[in-house]
Design a protein around this motif. Sequence first.
Motif, PDB file in Angstrom:
ATOM      1  N   UNK A 160       0.943  -1.307   0.111  1.00 56.28           N
ATOM      2  CA  UNK A 160       0.188  -0.026  -0.081  1.00 56.28           C
ATOM      3  C   UNK A 160       0.738   1.232   0.147  1.00 56.28           C
ATOM      4  N   UNK A 161       1.848   1.196   0.645  1.00 54.10           N
ATOM      5  CA  UNK A 161       2.886   2.350   0.814  1.00 54.10           C
ATOM      6  C   UNK A 161       3.422   2.550  -0.814  1.00 54.10           C
ATOM      7  N   UNK A 162       3.838   1.653  -1.559  1.00 51.31           N
ATOM      8  CA  UNK A 162       4.120   1.525  -2.812  1.00 51.31           C
ATOM      9  C   UNK A 162       3.140   2.358  -3.782  1.00 51.31           C
ATOM     10  N   UNK A 163       2.029   1.966  -3.528  1.00 48.76           N
ATOM     11  CA  UNK A 163       1.098   2.711  -4.116  1.00 48.76           C
ATOM     12  C   UNK A 163       0.848   4.054  -3.943  1.00 48.76           C
ATOM     13  N   UNK A 164       0.777   4.470  -2.752  1.00 47.41           N
ATOM     14  CA  UNK A 164       0.760   5.819  -2.246  1.00 47.41           C
ATOM     15  C   UNK A 164       2.204   6.612  -2.721  1.00 47.41           C
ATOM     16  N   UNK A 165       3.115   5.947  -3.018  1.00 43.04           N
ATOM     17  CA  UNK A 165       4.447   6.641  -3.264  1.00 43.04           C
ATOM     18  C   UNK A 165       4.195   6.880  -4.812  1.00 43.04           C
ATOM     19  N   UNK A 166       3.938   5.625  -5.491  1.00 45.75           N
ATOM     20  CA  UNK A 166       3.563   6.297  -6.831  1.00 45.75           C
ATOM     21  C   UNK A 166       2.795   7.158  -7.214  1.00 45.75           C
ATOM     22  N   UNK A 220       3.564  15.512  -5.801  1.00 49.19           N
ATOM     23  CA  UNK A 220       3.595  16.098  -4.295  1.00 49.19           C
ATOM     24  C   UNK A 220       4.656  15.980  -3.356  1.00 49.19           C
ATOM     25  N   UNK A 221       5.286  16.834  -2.965  1.00 49.16           N
ATOM     26  CA  UNK A 221       6.645  16.574  -2.016  1.00 49.16           C
ATOM     27  C   UNK A 221       6.403  15.618  -0.966  1.00 49.16           C
ATOM     28  N   UNK A 222       7.240  14.815  -0.586  1.00 52.15           N
ATOM     29  CA  UNK A 222       7.152  14.041   0.753  1.00 52.15           C
ATOM     30  C   UNK A 222       8.480  13.420   1.282  1.00 52.15           C
ATOM     31  N   UNK A 223       8.468  13.471   2.422  1.00 53.55           N
ATOM     32  CA  UNK A 223       9.749  12.893   3.237  1.00 53.55           C
ATOM     33  C   UNK A 223       9.479  11.898   3.965  1.00 53.55           C
ATOM     34  N   UNK A 243      11.307   2.624  -3.446  1.00 52.54           N
ATOM     35  CA  UNK A 243      11.919   3.838  -4.206  1.00 52.54           C
ATOM     36  C   UNK A 243      11.009   4.933  -4.099  1.00 52.54           C
ATOM     37  N   UNK A 244      11.422   6.092  -4.414  1.00 59.41           N
ATOM     38  CA  UNK A 244      10.215   7.256  -4.267  1.00 59.41           C
ATOM     39  C   UNK A 244       9.496   7.107  -5.380  1.00 59.41           C
ATOM     40  N   UNK A 245       9.470   6.478  -6.387  1.00 61.17           N
ATOM     41  CA  UNK A 245       8.543   6.527  -7.548  1.00 61.17           C
ATOM     42  C   UNK A 245       7.787   5.269  -7.195  1.00 61.17           C
ATOM     43  N   UNK A 246       7.860   4.573  -6.252  1.00 61.33           N
ATOM     44  CA  UNK A 246       7.077   3.605  -5.806  1.00 61.33           C
ATOM     45  C   UNK A 246       7.409   2.203  -6.019  1.00 61.33           C
ATOM     46  N   UNK A 247       8.366   2.081  -6.798  1.00 61.71           N
ATOM     47  CA  UNK A 247       8.936   0.436  -7.066  1.00 61.71           C
ATOM     48  C   UNK A 247       9.488  -0.259  -5.937  1.00 61.71           C
ATOM     49  N   UNK A 248       9.051  -1.455  -5.598  1.00 60.47           N
ATOM     50  CA  UNK A 248       9.637  -2.060  -4.655  1.00 60.47           C
ATOM     51  C   UNK A 248      10.981  -2.828  -5.061  1.00 60.47           C
ATOM     52  N   UNK A 249      12.131  -2.474  -4.167  1.00 57.94           N
ATOM     53  CA  UNK A 249      13.407  -3.092  -4.768  1.00 57.94           C
ATOM     54  C   UNK A 249      14.024  -3.690  -3.362  1.00 57.94           C
TER      55      UNK A 249
END
Length: 148
Positions: free
Chosen positions: A10-16, A23-26, A121-127
């Motif tokens: 779910x975090x991956x979807x949100x980040x994507x 939208x900036x995030x940290x 990753x910041x673009x939502x890819x699980x690595x």
Amino acid sequence: MFLTPREPDRLAVVLRRLHEAEVPFEFLGAGSNLLVADEGPSFVVIASEGFDEEPNILGDRVRVGAGYPAPKLVKRLVKAGLSGIEFAEGIPGSVGGCVRMNAGWHEGAFGNAVAEVACIARHGAIESIVPDPETFAYRKSPGLDGGS
Ligand SMILES: Cc1cc2nc3c(=O)[nH]c(=O)nc-3n(C[C@H](O)[C@H](O)[C@H](O)COP(=O)(O)OP(=O)(O)OC[C@H]3O[C@@H](n4cnc5c(N)ncnc54)[C@H](O)[C@@H]3O)c2cc1C
């Protein structure tokens, strides 16, 4: 906006979506190395506190979530007869924050103990990243500086 995800998918979807919408995030660990401006952050904050499941010990390897407190991890490992990160007993950070900051003390630093990092990753890819311990430095975690 303050997000406390508990599931990597779910975090991956949100980040994507945040990435696509620009939208900036940290990321936030235990917050022990941060000073927050009185007016609050102008970006979405993603906390790792939900990734705090108990460590999974497999021989001399340990799988642990980014939100697990580092001092608590030291206690668990000592109890299990494992050594290597005792220096972190007094460092008030999360495991994720300590890896990102390469937290350490005279006896060592987190970078020497990390075998593999499952991250998003910041673009939502699980690595999965296998960092070279030699490339960690003070407050530097090469390959992990931009992700969670
Ligand atoms: C009393 C005290 C004693 C300390 N002693 C030491 C010491 O002995 N040695 C030492 O090295 N440090 C020490 N520190 C500093 C601090 O505890 C460490 O830097 C620790 O690693 C920070 O972890 P944190 O979870 O609090 O990270 P935070 O402060 O929440 O975040 C620090 C940075 O890491 C990033 N980050 C956090 N979690 C993640 C994540 N899951 N994914 C991606 N990025 C993330 C944040 O965006 C931020 O840039 C001390 C601090 C205090 C207050």
